[in-house]
Design an enzyme around this catalytic site. Structure first.
Site, PDB file in Angstrom:
ATOM      1  N   HIS A  87       0.176  -6.500  -3.591  1.00 57.57           N
ATOM      2  CA  HIS A  87      -1.180  -6.956  -3.912  1.00 57.57           C
ATOM      3  C   HIS A  87      -1.344  -8.430  -3.543  1.00 57.57           C
ATOM      4  O   HIS A  87      -2.355  -8.844  -2.986  1.00 57.57           O
ATOM      5  CB  HIS A  87      -1.467  -6.796  -5.404  1.00 57.57           C
TER       6      HIS A  87
ATOM      7  N   ASP B  81      -1.397   2.529   1.829  1.00 58.95           N
ATOM      8  CA  ASP B  81      -2.296   3.666   1.599  1.00 58.95           C
ATOM      9  C   ASP B  81      -3.089   3.889   2.892  1.00 58.95           C
ATOM     10  O   ASP B  81      -4.278   3.565   2.970  1.00 58.95           O
ATOM     11  CB  ASP B  81      -3.205   3.377   0.407  1.00 58.95           C
TER      12      ASP B  81
END
Ligand code: AMP
Length: 287
Positions: free
Chosen positions: A34, A147
């Site tokens: 992140h 992802d």
């Protein structure tokens, strides 16, 4: 760093921030993956915003919504240190009041891979990202190659709905043994954590085969399958070699391929991928 819970506070705070604004959407329980998105946004934008929202609509009924790891104070401290200007932490009730009935569906690119095994998942993702784009009005939005299908779905969504947002896809951040960072790694016990390295080992084996000239997509899938089969704690859900743009399964990887997989390690479902051929996002980054 401004932290808002309500949409009206968020809109007011957003209006005070200079453009271009970079948005990093997350479900919290943050890690270096992140933070790599935040770092990239910091480099490219005047201001950086993040959201922390465990989005119920992207979890299936049998999935880990209630158990999903959460630690808001720690997440906020990490975002502040990373230099984020604005964070939104909406409640599920505010996001989806009982009267809620509007959904965004991206069709073809949502249908295979994760979408096939997690029905409704990308409807939830596309809907929440649409709501985040409306709320923050960012000029850029940052997503992880980890992802891969999500990134393709969101690029399609932004183009189809004419959002004036540049979708930036950042390389997968990995542990030194290759395991892709994921909030779900917190579920793994020590033996499972060791076994979880098999995903990257399988991807690397196929990447090496590709580098040696293998272009038969079936054989690339087989190579990954053979490595995964050697790990007793691993239960394979799927192994794929697909076109990185359309996400259709391919016969030949003559140009390029998105190699991806979903594997249960014990009860924990992990996903990972690599692009071979004309790399879309550059090499993965190791910690
Ligand atoms: P999540 O909190 O799991 O919804 O992830 C939020 C964003 O971080 C998504 O765009 C993910 O693709 C990205 N992300 C998650 N793990 C990684 C990683 N290991 N490397 C880079 N980006 C990641």
């Amino acid at each position: 760093m401004i932290v808002c819970e309500s949409l009206s506070d968020l809109r007011q705070a957003r209006a005070t921030l200079a453009n271009p604004l970079g948005l990093v959407p997350t479900m919290g329980y943050l890690h270096q993956g992140h933070l790599s998105l935040v770092e990239r946004a910091r480099q490219e934008c005047s201001c950086v915003a993040a959201s922390i929202f465990v989005n119920p609509s992207q979890f299936g009924p049998q999935e880990d919504l209630a158990a999903y790891p959460r630690d808001l104070p720690r997440d906020l401290a990490m975002l502040e240190t990373a230099g984020v200007d604005l964070v939104w932490t909406p409640s599920p009730q505010a996001m989806y009041p009982t009267s809620y009935q509007t959904w965004v569906t991206v069709e073809r690119v949502s249908s295979g891979l994760e979408g096939e095994r997690r029905p409704g998942h990308f409807r939830g993702v596309a809907t929440i990202v649409t709501k985040l784009f409306h709320a923050f009005q960012p000029q850029r939005a940052y997503f992880g190659q980890k992802d891969a299908q999500q990134a393709v779905v969101i690029r399609r969504l932004a183009a189809d709905l004419d959002f004036p947002v540049e979708v930036v896809v950042c390389p997968t951040v990995r542990e030194s043994d290759g395991l892709a960072l994921s909030s779900r790694n917190a579920y793994l016990d020590p033996a499972e954590r060791q076994a979880a390295t098999v995903l990257y080992r399988a991807l690397r084996a196929a990447e090496l085969a590709y580098a040696s000239g293998e272009r038969d997509a079936g054989r690339l899938r087989q190579t990954m399958g053979h490595v995964l089969a050697q790990e007793p704690l691993a239960r394979v859900q799927y192994v794929s070699a697909a076109d990185p743009g359309s996400l259709d399964e391919i016969h030949s990887a003559a140009e390029h391929a998105l190699l991806s997989m979903a594997v249960f390690i014990g009860k924990t479902r992990l996903i990972d991928n690599l692009v071979v051929g004309d790399e879309l996002t550059g090499p993965s980054r190791r910690l």
